[in-house]
Design an enzyme around this catalytic site. Structure first.
Site: not given
Ligand code: SF4
Length: 374
Positions: A97, A110, A117, A121, A124, A342
């Site tokens: 993205e 951004c 990832c 987290c 997220c 995100c």
């Protein structure tokens, strides 16, 4: 095969000179790639015959080089008109993205630095999908060029700010990220200003310490979310590996070496980390650091049940920080209707079959809607 977007100017110049061309040809090729975002270099009008011949032979399918050309899968503008979110398909079919936030006279891109990832987290959407792979420098550069191309096609001012806060942990992909920034700040190309670039991290201590030694004045943003080690570990599992005292020490080192202020990101989650006591704790934790806290009400995701702090509680949090002389800003949740948190857009599209991937696919196969009026 090497992507031309992966090369520093000096790499490109060395390759062309070794192939019998002159340095001026490197400048011309670099300009076409990085200033004009050319998606097709064959028959480029500014190339002198030796360079035109080199391009035609070296960029043939299966030859030494190719041009990075992520395919735009979706391109959505938010209803407030300020945010435009792209889902881009890379050469191997993975998607990332990229977000453009365009205001009058000021625009920010951004970009993503990884597919997925590893930091996990809990609130997220990218963390919820897990780690797939690192992005190459070229794939980071290509996202910025895509945004710059959109701005140019709208006759808007060129890109001003860059934040590395999309999918992924930038300092977990340190070398590729820093090389991409070197390419993007090269004045012969897109020429972004280093002090307008912000690298976001969840607190990868070795990366912060390396960044403290980097000569470029990039900004650092640290996602904090809690000043209590156990509470932070519940929200940011990676903090078990790099505990809070180590993180604060690394931030001290960064601030001392660079003389730069550090941004601390605090996602405000109702009833979890948004009480006045939490605000007092962060003020104590950051006392002595040149810090600015960004308070961001939670972007809801399917994999996390928490909700965003209401505005009065966010203001009260900020009041406590202000009293402790800790500067802060409450950030608005822009573009929430285009899944601007995100990882949300990729998650939405994960079950939809994507077109066949080709490194040479034209970036304009899907038309881009115009930027909404502001
Ligand atoms: S918030 Fe950033 S570091 Fe944490 S999981 Fe999401 S992308 Fe990774």
């Amino acid at each position: 095969m090497t992507s031309l977007h992966d090369l520093l100017f000096s790499d490109l110049e060395n390759i062309l000179v070794a192939d019998g061309l002159r340095p001026i040809h490197a400048q011309s090729l670099w300009r076409a790639i990085h200033r004009q975002s050319a998606s097709n270099l064959a028959d480029h009008p500014t190339f002198l015959p030796p360079l035109a011949r080199w391009v035609k032979s070296e960029l043939l399918p299966g030859n030494r080089f190719f041009l990075e050309a992520p395919l735009t899968i979706t391109d959505t503008a938010s209803s407030d008109g300020f945010t435009r979110k792209l889902l881009l398909q890379l050469a191997d079919g993975q998607t990332v993205e990229t977000v453009l936030m365009a205001y009058v006279g000021r625009s920010t891109a951004c970009v993503s630095t990884q597919v997925g990832c590893a930091m996990g987290c809990v609130f997220c959407a990218t963390g919820q999908m897990g780690f797939k792979r690192h992005l190459r420098s070229a794939e980071i550069v290509a996202q910025v060029l895509k945004v710059e191309h959109i701005l140019r096609s709208q006759n808007s001012t060129s890109l001003r700010n860059l934040v590395l806060m999309g999918m992924g942990e930038p300092l977990h992909n340190y070398d590729a990220v820093l090389k991409a920034l070197e390419i993007l700040t090269d004045h012969r190309g897109i020429g972004l200003t280093p002090s307008r670039i912000t690298i976001s991290t969840v607190g990868v201590v070795p990366g912060i310490l390396r960044l403290a030694e980097d000569p470029h004045p990039y900004n650092l943003a640290v996602s904090l979310h809690s000043a209590d080690p156990q509470e932070r570990a519940n929200l940011v599992p990676a903090s078990r590996r790099w505990p809070l005292p180590d993180l604060i020490n690394a931030c001290q080192t960064y601030a001392t070496r660079t003389k730069r202020r550090i941004f601390f990101e605090w996602t405000l989650i109702a009833g979890v980390n948004d009480s006045p006591k939490h605000a007092e704790a962060v003020a104590t934790l950051l006392s002595g650091l040149p810090a600015h806290v960004n308070l961001i009400p939670l972007n809801p995701t399917n994999g996390f049940t928490g909700s965003a702090t209401a505005t009065p509680a966010a203001r009260e949090f900020q009041r406590v920080l202000h009293q402790a002389k800790l500067p802060s800003t409450i950030r608005q949740r822009r573009g929430i209707d285009v899944a601007a948190g995100c990882g949300q857009l990729r998650t939405l599209h994960e079950k939809i079959p994507l077109p066949q991937s080709k490194a040479s696919a034209s970036p304009n196969l899907l038309s881009n809607p115009p930027l909404p009026s502001r």
